[in-house]
Write a protein that holds these residues in place. Structure first.
Motif, PDB file in Angstrom:
ATOM      1  N   LEU A  67       7.999   4.357   4.384  1.00  0.00           N
ATOM      2  CA  LEU A  67       8.275   3.735   3.005  1.00  0.00           C
ATOM      3  C   LEU A  67       8.788   2.356   3.307  1.00  0.00           C
ATOM      4  N   HIS A  68       8.990   1.835   4.411  1.00  0.00           N
ATOM      5  CA  HIS A  68       9.273   0.331   4.753  1.00  0.00           C
ATOM      6  C   HIS A  68       9.355   0.160   6.263  1.00  0.00           C
ATOM      7  N   CYS A  69       8.591  -1.001   6.586  1.00  0.00           N
ATOM      8  CA  CYS A  69       8.877  -1.212   8.272  1.00  0.00           C
ATOM      9  C   CYS A  69       8.688  -2.659   8.429  1.00  0.00           C
ATOM     10  N   ASN A  70       8.884  -3.116   9.499  1.00  0.00           N
ATOM     11  CA  ASN A  70       9.101  -4.446   9.734  1.00  0.00           C
ATOM     12  C   ASN A  70       7.554  -5.035  10.752  1.00  0.00           C
ATOM     13  N   ARG A  71       7.434  -6.316  10.968  1.00  0.00           N
ATOM     14  CA  ARG A  71       6.213  -6.573  11.518  1.00  0.00           C
ATOM     15  C   ARG A  71       5.927  -5.897  12.799  1.00  0.00           C
ATOM     16  N   ALA A  72       6.947  -5.532  13.424  1.00  0.00           N
ATOM     17  CA  ALA A  72       6.706  -4.988  14.724  1.00  0.00           C
ATOM     18  C   ALA A  72       6.313  -3.707  14.781  1.00  0.00           C
ATOM     19  N   VAL A  73       6.511  -2.880  13.892  1.00  0.00           N
ATOM     20  CA  VAL A  73       5.885  -1.389  13.525  1.00  0.00           C
ATOM     21  C   VAL A  73       4.387  -1.495  13.124  1.00  0.00           C
ATOM     22  N   LEU A  74       4.085  -2.664  12.382  1.00  0.00           N
ATOM     23  CA  LEU A  74       2.823  -2.994  12.049  1.00  0.00           C
ATOM     24  C   LEU A  74       1.915  -3.134  13.202  1.00  0.00           C
ATOM     25  N   ASN A  75       2.641  -4.118  14.242  1.00  0.00           N
ATOM     26  CA  ASN A  75       1.709  -4.604  15.520  1.00  0.00           C
ATOM     27  C   ASN A  75       1.466  -3.318  16.069  1.00  0.00           C
ATOM     28  N   VAL A  76       2.553  -2.331  16.457  1.00  0.00           N
ATOM     29  CA  VAL A  76       2.134  -1.139  17.145  1.00  0.00           C
ATOM     30  C   VAL A  76       1.038  -0.501  16.588  1.00  0.00           C
ATOM     31  N   LEU A  77       1.234  -0.248  15.271  1.00  0.00           N
ATOM     32  CA  LEU A  77      -0.065   0.716  14.431  1.00  0.00           C
ATOM     33  C   LEU A  77      -1.122   0.006  14.601  1.00  0.00           C
ATOM     34  N   GLY A  78      -1.097  -1.546  14.475  1.00  0.00           N
ATOM     35  CA  GLY A  78      -2.375  -2.130  14.453  1.00  0.00           C
ATOM     36  C   GLY A  78      -3.056  -1.834  12.850  1.00  0.00           C
ATOM     37  N   ARG A  79      -2.081  -2.153  12.228  1.00  0.00           N
ATOM     38  CA  ARG A  79      -2.629  -1.863  10.767  1.00  0.00           C
ATOM     39  C   ARG A  79      -1.719  -2.912   9.753  1.00  0.00           C
ATOM     40  N   PRO A  80      -2.657  -3.265   8.708  1.00  0.00           N
ATOM     41  CA  PRO A  80      -1.832  -4.021   8.094  1.00  0.00           C
ATOM     42  C   PRO A  80      -0.572  -3.111   6.952  1.00  0.00           C
ATOM     43  N   LEU A  81       0.154  -3.935   6.301  1.00  0.00           N
ATOM     44  CA  LEU A  81       1.372  -3.215   5.542  1.00  0.00           C
ATOM     45  C   LEU A  81       0.518  -2.098   4.441  1.00  0.00           C
ATOM     46  N   ASP A  82      -0.352  -2.855   3.758  1.00  0.00           N
ATOM     47  CA  ASP A  82      -0.853  -1.814   2.566  1.00  0.00           C
ATOM     48  C   ASP A  82      -1.654  -0.640   3.075  1.00  0.00           C
ATOM     49  N   ASP A  83      -2.069  -0.614   4.357  1.00  0.00           N
ATOM     50  CA  ASP A  83      -2.739   0.387   4.917  1.00  0.00           C
ATOM     51  C   ASP A  83      -1.735   1.539   5.691  1.00  0.00           C
ATOM     52  N   ALA A  84      -0.465   1.079   5.916  1.00  0.00           N
ATOM     53  CA  ALA A  84       0.263   1.967   6.452  1.00  0.00           C
ATOM     54  C   ALA A  84       1.316   2.612   5.698  1.00  0.00           C
ATOM     55  N   LEU A  85       1.934   1.846   4.671  1.00  0.00           N
ATOM     56  CA  LEU A  85       2.776   2.453   3.507  1.00  0.00           C
ATOM     57  C   LEU A  85       2.181   3.645   2.682  1.00  0.00           C
ATOM     58  N   GLY A  86       3.237   4.728   3.009  1.00  0.00           N
ATOM     59  CA  GLY A  86       3.018   6.085   2.315  1.00  0.00           C
ATOM     60  C   GLY A  86       2.210   6.957   3.274  1.00  0.00           C
ATOM     61  N   LYS A  87       1.919   6.785   4.288  1.00  0.00           N
ATOM     62  CA  LYS A  87       1.244   7.614   5.295  1.00  0.00           C
ATOM     63  C   LYS A  87       2.259   8.151   6.216  1.00  0.00           C
ATOM     64  N   THR A  88       1.831   9.391   6.700  1.00  0.00           N
ATOM     65  CA  THR A  88       2.701  10.173   7.640  1.00  0.00           C
ATOM     66  C   THR A  88       2.057   9.709   9.001  1.00  0.00           C
ATOM     67  N   ASP A  89       3.355  10.222   9.890  1.00  0.00           N
ATOM     68  CA  ASP A  89       2.845   9.918  11.495  1.00  0.00           C
ATOM     69  C   ASP A  89       1.443  10.380  11.657  1.00  0.00           C
ATOM     70  N   ALA A  90       0.941  11.835  11.449  1.00  0.00           N
ATOM     71  CA  ALA A  90      -0.098  11.895  11.891  1.00  0.00           C
ATOM     72  C   ALA A  90      -1.185  11.078  11.448  1.00  0.00           C
ATOM     73  N   GLU A  91      -1.225  10.858   9.913  1.00  0.00           N
ATOM     74  CA  GLU A  91      -2.088   9.862   9.501  1.00  0.00           C
ATOM     75  C   GLU A  91      -2.162   8.616  10.360  1.00  0.00           C
ATOM     76  N   LEU A  92      -1.220   8.140  10.661  1.00  0.00           N
ATOM     77  CA  LEU A  92      -1.000   6.711  11.300  1.00  0.00           C
ATOM     78  C   LEU A  92      -1.168   6.756  12.807  1.00  0.00           C
ATOM     79  N   LEU A  93      -0.947   7.878  13.581  1.00  0.00           N
ATOM     80  CA  LEU A  93      -1.000   8.124  14.923  1.00  0.00           C
ATOM     81  C   LEU A  93      -2.222   9.071  15.464  1.00  0.00           C
ATOM     82  N   GLY A  94      -2.316  10.048  14.361  1.00  0.00           N
ATOM     83  CA  GLY A  94      -3.457  10.814  15.027  1.00  0.00           C
ATOM     84  C   GLY A  94      -2.669  12.011  15.500  1.00  0.00           C
TER      85      GLY A  94
END
Length: 72
Positions: free
Chosen positions: A19-46
């Motif tokens: 639902l919300h995250c800081n820049r450090a999370v996005l850096n680890v995920l390697g994704r922009p905010l609009d591609d990360a929000l609303g997704k589950t861990d499995a969708e984000l991390l595989g």
């Protein structure tokens, strides 16, 4: 303040959707905010042990009602 820290700060709903995250999370995920929000861990991390560990930590937070802090 949240984006100025290297610590990962995030909020998820009970289904594990981000639902919300800081820049450090996005850096680890390697994704922009609009591609990360609303997704589950499995969708984000595989699938895999890293995702399993994150989900287990989330379940612990829900069960205990307390945040988890990791020093790494």
């Amino acid at each position: 303040i949240g984006d100025a820290t290297p610590s990962l700060i995030y909020v998820k709903d009970r289904e594990g959707r981000l639902l919300h995250c800081n820049r450090a999370v996005l850096n680890v995920l390697g994704r922009p905010l609009d591609d990360a929000l609303g997704k589950t861990d499995a969708e984000l991390l595989g699938p895999g042990p890293r995702t399993d560990r994150v989900v287990a930590n989330d379940r612990q937070v829900i069960a205990r009602g307390e945040t988890l802090t990791f020093d790494e």
